[in-house]
Design a protein around this motif. Structure first.
Motif, PDB file in Angstrom:
ATOM      1  N   GLU A  15      55.833  41.706  66.211  1.00  0.00           N
ATOM      2  CA  GLU A  15      55.366  41.450  64.676  1.00  0.00           C
ATOM      3  C   GLU A  15      53.903  40.935  64.574  1.00  0.00           C
ATOM      4  O   GLU A  15      53.418  40.391  63.410  1.00  0.00           O
ATOM      5  CB  GLU A  15      56.241  40.528  64.138  1.00  0.00           C
ATOM      6  CG  GLU A  15      57.846  40.652  64.135  1.00  0.00           C
ATOM      7  CD  GLU A  15      58.227  42.028  63.160  1.00  0.00           C
ATOM      8  OE1 GLU A  15      57.324  42.205  62.372  1.00  0.00           O
ATOM      9  OE2 GLU A  15      59.434  42.140  62.886  1.00  0.00           O
ATOM     10  N   ASP A  44      61.039  37.270  71.033  1.00  0.00           N
ATOM     11  CA  ASP A  44      61.944  37.941  71.603  1.00  0.00           C
ATOM     12  C   ASP A  44      61.374  38.947  72.568  1.00  0.00           C
ATOM     13  O   ASP A  44      61.718  40.026  72.455  1.00  0.00           O
ATOM     14  CB  ASP A  44      62.970  38.547  70.708  1.00  0.00           C
ATOM     15  CG  ASP A  44      64.270  39.425  71.204  1.00  0.00           C
ATOM     16  OD1 ASP A  44      64.613  38.968  72.505  1.00  0.00           O
ATOM     17  OD2 ASP A  44      64.843  39.984  70.650  1.00  0.00           O
ATOM     18  N   ASP A  98      59.394  39.661  59.154  1.00  0.00           N
ATOM     19  CA  ASP A  98      58.687  40.814  58.574  1.00  0.00           C
ATOM     20  C   ASP A  98      58.474  40.823  57.062  1.00  0.00           C
ATOM     21  O   ASP A  98      58.133  41.566  56.451  1.00  0.00           O
ATOM     22  CB  ASP A  98      59.452  42.041  58.746  1.00  0.00           C
ATOM     23  CG  ASP A  98      60.827  42.254  58.345  1.00  0.00           C
ATOM     24  OD1 ASP A  98      61.093  41.372  57.667  1.00  0.00           O
ATOM     25  OD2 ASP A  98      61.284  43.254  58.497  1.00  0.00           O
ATOM     26  N   SER A 206      60.626  49.194  61.453  1.00  0.00           N
ATOM     27  CA  SER A 206      61.726  48.366  61.698  1.00  0.00           C
ATOM     28  C   SER A 206      61.848  48.541  63.188  1.00  0.00           C
ATOM     29  O   SER A 206      61.513  49.258  63.968  1.00  0.00           O
ATOM     30  CB  SER A 206      62.630  49.452  61.133  1.00  0.00           C
ATOM     31  OG  SER A 206      64.177  48.741  61.607  1.00  0.00           O
ATOM     32  N   LYS A 207      62.470  47.408  63.772  1.00  0.00           N
ATOM     33  CA  LYS A 207      62.590  47.321  65.386  1.00  0.00           C
ATOM     34  C   LYS A 207      63.874  47.807  65.750  1.00  0.00           C
ATOM     35  O   LYS A 207      64.530  47.841  66.850  1.00  0.00           O
ATOM     36  CB  LYS A 207      62.485  45.830  65.682  1.00  0.00           C
ATOM     37  CG  LYS A 207      61.231  45.246  65.353  1.00  0.00           C
ATOM     38  CD  LYS A 207      59.962  45.852  66.092  1.00  0.00           C
ATOM     39  CE  LYS A 207      58.682  45.491  65.846  1.00  0.00           C
ATOM     40  NZ  LYS A 207      58.314  45.623  64.260  1.00  0.00           N
TER      41      LYS A 207
HETATM   42  N1  UDP Z   1      64.096  41.470  66.131  1.00  0.00           N
HETATM   43  C1  UDP Z   1      64.234  40.603  67.255  1.00  0.00           C
HETATM   44  N2  UDP Z   1      64.742  41.254  68.419  1.00  0.00           N
HETATM   45  C2  UDP Z   1      64.878  42.728  68.489  1.00  0.00           C
HETATM   46  C3  UDP Z   1      64.824  43.442  67.091  1.00  0.00           C
HETATM   47  C4  UDP Z   1      64.420  42.789  65.935  1.00  0.00           C
HETATM   48  O1  UDP Z   1      63.825  39.490  67.400  1.00  0.00           O
HETATM   49  O2  UDP Z   1      65.503  43.175  69.329  1.00  0.00           O
HETATM   50  C5  UDP Z   1      63.579  40.626  64.949  1.00  0.00           C
HETATM   51  C6  UDP Z   1      62.484  41.243  64.077  1.00  0.00           C
HETATM   52  O3  UDP Z   1      61.159  40.842  64.691  1.00  0.00           O
HETATM   53  C7  UDP Z   1      62.538  40.741  62.774  1.00  0.00           C
HETATM   54  C8  UDP Z   1      64.108  40.809  62.484  1.00  0.00           C
HETATM   55  O4  UDP Z   1      64.788  40.802  63.879  1.00  0.00           O
HETATM   56  O5  UDP Z   1      62.215  39.487  62.504  1.00  0.00           O
HETATM   57  C9  UDP Z   1      64.777  41.847  61.940  1.00  0.00           C
HETATM   58  O6  UDP Z   1      64.294  43.081  62.504  1.00  0.00           O
HETATM   59  P1  UDP Z   1      63.719  44.464  61.647  1.00  0.00           P
HETATM   60  O7  UDP Z   1      63.025  43.893  60.486  1.00  0.00           O
HETATM   61  O8  UDP Z   1      63.072  45.222  62.550  1.00  0.00           O
HETATM   62  O9  UDP Z   1      64.922  44.881  61.038  1.00  0.00           O
HETATM   63  P2  UDP Z   1      65.397  45.606  59.679  1.00  0.00           P
HETATM   64  O10 UDP Z   1      64.792  44.988  58.729  1.00  0.00           O
HETATM   65  O11 UDP Z   1      64.818  47.213  59.905  1.00  0.00           O
HETATM   66  O12 UDP Z   1      67.012  45.828  59.719  1.00  0.00           O
END
Ligand code: UDP
Ligand code: MG
Length: 318
Positions: A15, A44, A98, A206-207
Motif C-alpha cells: 500500500e 503482510d 486503502d 485491490s489486492k
Molecule cells: N490485504 C492484506 N493481505 C492480502 C490482501 C489484502 O493485508 O493478502 C489488506 C490490504 O492492504 C487492505 C485490506 O487488506 O488494507 C483490504 O484489501 P483490498 O482493499 O485490496 O480489498 P478490497 O477493498 O478490494 O476488498
C-alpha cells in the motif's frame, strides 16, 4: 505505554502509494477522540516500500504505533489475527489501509460500543466498488444468510468494532482459514450494525484477484456451514430415486410398444444424462475436497503466520 481504550488494527499489503494519506487522516481522527489509543499495523509481506513507510510512522508516533512485520504474505485475515493477538484495548477496531473506510467513522463505532454492544458491524453506504464486485457480494451475502446463522447485512466491510472479550475468544481459535467478521459474530452476545461511508481506493489496486475472492468466499462457506455437504447428500438421494423411476419407465417401454412412449425417450437419453450426472458428481467431489483440504491444513497445525519483527515501545508490565 499502559493499556489504551482503543486498538486499531490495520493489515497492509503493498500500500506504499496510499499509506501517507492514511496516516494523515487516521492520526488526527484518533487524536480528536480524546481517548487513549494504539494503532497496530501488520505488514503482510509487502514487496514495495510499505514496511519502510510504516517504520517511519513508528518513529514519528512511537507511543501510539506498533508494527508487526510478517515474513511473507499470509492474507488479510491472518494479518488481523496477528493484530488481535497483540491488541490491548477494550475496543478493537479493524479497518483497511486503502482509506476505503474513512477513519472519521471510528468515532461512531466507539460511540456505539460504549452503548454496551460487544460487536458493531457496518453497512457501506453507497459502496464504491465495481459493479461485478457489488453483484457478486450481494449473491454471497444471500447464500450466507441461507446456509449459516450469521446475520450480517454487508459481510464485506472490514471496518468493524469488537470488544476485548470477543477478541480474546477469537485469539483462542486456531483456525487456518477464516473470515473474522463471521467468526466474531458467532461469539457476539449483543451485536449491532451501523452505516458507514465508503470511499474509492485512494491509491493502488485491490489486492484481491478473482481467484483470491473465490477462495475467501469458500472459507466463509466451509468455515461456518456444512449445509453444502448436506445438499449433496440430498441430491444423492434424489438421484437414486430418479434412477428407480427410469428403471420403471424402461420396463414399461419394453412391455408396451416403443411408439407409445416416444416422447419419454428424450428424458433418458443416456449421453445427456451421463454428462449431467458426471458433472454433478465431480462438483460434489470438489466440494468435499474443499472441506477435506481445510481439515488437512488444520491437522498439520503448522504456524499460521511467521512474524519477522515487531516495532513497538517497551510495554510496561501491567
Ligand atoms: N490485504 C492484506 N493481505 C492480502 C490482501 C489484502 O493485508 O493478502 C489488506 C490490504 O492492504 C487492505 C485490506 O487488506 O488494507 C483490504 O484489501 P483490498 O482493499 O485490496 O480489498 P478490497 O477493498 O478490494 O476488498
Ligand atoms: Mg479496499
Amino acid at each position: 505505554m499502559s493499556a489504551p481504550l482503543i486498538s486499531i488494527v490495520i493489515p497492509v499489503y503493498n500500500e506504499e502509494d496510499g499509506l501517507q494519506a492514511l496516516f494523515d487522516r487516521l492520526y488526527p481522527a484518533l487524536d480528536a477522540l480524546g481517548e487513549t489509543f494504539e494503532v497496530i499495523f501488520i505488514n503482510d509481506g509487502s514487496i514495495d516500500r510499505s514496511a519502510a513507510l510504516l517504520r517511519q510512522q513508528f518513529e514519528r508516533r512511537p507511543e501510539v504505533t506498533r508494527i508487526v512485520l510478517f515474513n511473507g504474505n499470509y492474507g488479510q485475515h491472518m494479518a488481523i489475527m496477528a493484530g488481535f493477538q497483540r491488541a490491548r484495548g477494550d475496543i478493537v477496531i479493524t479497518l483497511d489501509a486503502d482509506l476505503q473506510n474513512p477513519p472519521e467513522e471510528i468515532a461512531h463505532l466507539v460511540k456505539k460500543m460504549q452503548e454496551g454492544h460487544d460487536y458493531v458491524g457496518t453497512i457501506r453506504r453507497k459502496r464504491q466498488d465495481s459493479l461485478f464486485r457489488r453483484s457478486a457480494s450481494r449473491m454471497m451475502n444471500k447464500l450466507r444468510e441461507k446456509i449459516t446463522h450469521i446475520q450480517m447485512t454487508d459481510q464485506g466491510c472490514m471496518m468493524r468494532a469488537y470488544s476485548s472479550d470477543i477478541v480474546n475468544v477469537i485469539n483462542q481459535c486456531a483456525e487456518v482459514n477464516t473470515f473474522i467478521p463471521a467468526l466474531a459474530y458467532s461469539f457476539a452476545a449483543n451485536p449491532t450494525e451501523i452505516e458507514v461511508a465508503h470511499e474509492e481506493r485512494t491509491a493502488g489496486e485491490s489486492k484481491y484477484s478473482l481467484y483470491k475472492l473465490i477462495r475467501l468466499n469458500f472459507d466463509l462457506v466451509t468455515g461456518f456451514s456444512v449445509v453444502p455437504l448436506q445438499i449433496f447428500s440430498l441430491l444423492g438421494i434424489l438421484t437414486s430415486l430418479g434412477s428407480v423411476l427410469f428403471l420403471f419407465i424402461l420396463l414399461i417401454k419394453r412391455t408396451i410398444s416403443d411408439s407409445f412412449i416416444v416422447g419419454l425417450g428424450a428424458l433418458y437419453d443416456r449421453d445427456v444424462l451421463g454428462f449431467f450426472l458426471i458433472g454433478l458428481t465431480l462438483f460434489g467431489i470438489g466440494l468435499l475436497g474443499e472441506y477435506v483440504g481445510r481439515i488437512y491444513q488444520q491437522v498439520r497445525a503448522r504456524p499460521r503466520y511467521i512474524i519477522k519483527a515487531v516495532l513497538e515501545q517497551k510495554i510496561a508490565d501491567e
